[in-house]
Design an enzyme around this catalytic site. Sequence first.
Site, short mmCIF file in Angstrom:
data_model
loop_
_atom_site.label_atom_id
_atom_site.label_comp_id
_atom_site.label_asym_id
_atom_site.label_seq_id
_atom_site.Cartn_x
_atom_site.Cartn_y
_atom_site.Cartn_z
N ARG A 191 14.29 10.34 -141.15
CA ARG A 191 15.49 9.96 -140.43
C ARG A 191 16.73 10.51 -141.13
NH1 ARG A 191 13.20 6.46 -137.01
NH2 ARG A 191 11.65 5.00 -137.76
N THR A 192 17.79 10.72 -140.35
CA THR A 192 19.04 11.20 -140.92
C THR A 192 19.77 10.01 -141.55
OG1 THR A 192 19.15 12.77 -139.11
CG2 THR A 192 21.10 12.59 -140.47
N GLN A 193 19.38 9.68 -142.76
CA GLN A 193 20.03 8.56 -143.45
C GLN A 193 21.30 9.00 -144.15
OE1 GLN A 193 19.19 5.64 -142.90
NE2 GLN A 193 17.07 5.72 -142.23
#
Length: 244
Positions: free
Chosen positions: A21-23
Amino acid sequence: MGSSSETKENSLLSSETGIQRTQYPYVTGSSVVALKYKDGILMAADMGGSYGSTLRYKSVERIKPVGKHSLIGASGEISDFQEIMRYLDEQVLNDNMWDDGNSLGPKEIHSYLTRVMYNRRNKFDPLWNTLILGGVKKGQKFLGMVTMIGVNFEENHVATGFGNHMAQPILRSEWHENLTFEEGVTLLEKCMRVLLYRDRSAVNKFQIAKITEEGVTISQPYALKTFWGFKAFENPTAGAEGSW
């Protein structure tokens, strides 16, 4: 016994690495500023792409046409913006395939973007962008914004990133609904010059786009004239308590 435990361990590893995920955003673009003017919408953005605090890329186009009637600008993660453009290209293609004489307008695309951003937020996998969507259809001008968690609104002038703090006061003071094209460009350039002075992620390479009933025009990249001789720039931390 050993083989089954290894299989279980490998499956756990694969499941963990399979969900990415694009954290945290990696390559990001800075502010976008847009406003309504007499004949349509004007939008401006610089072309910088920052890798963390390093201004790594200086030719990133963050303003794109969408279909026949809309224009989009994005700040935030560049790769997520590319993904959003892929979604929009699919929508425009599907709309064209109907061949019914109608086409998606800015209100429809703005509404679609609010659903996409909110949906990804609910999956805890957000698209790390703040989007500005402007357009003209059947004489009606539209300008709206969508954040990375789906918060959205319409306004006569909008700005993302640092522009929301530095450019909006200028726009509130000087914008009026009868702005000519030249006056609108001058106002946007004033905003972008202030952002260039104050935002370390800004670069002096800009594009300004306009959309009217006739279509979209995006300018070639150009630089603004600047003046760095202000006394506040010579010693910016003078008088600041606790500064280095």
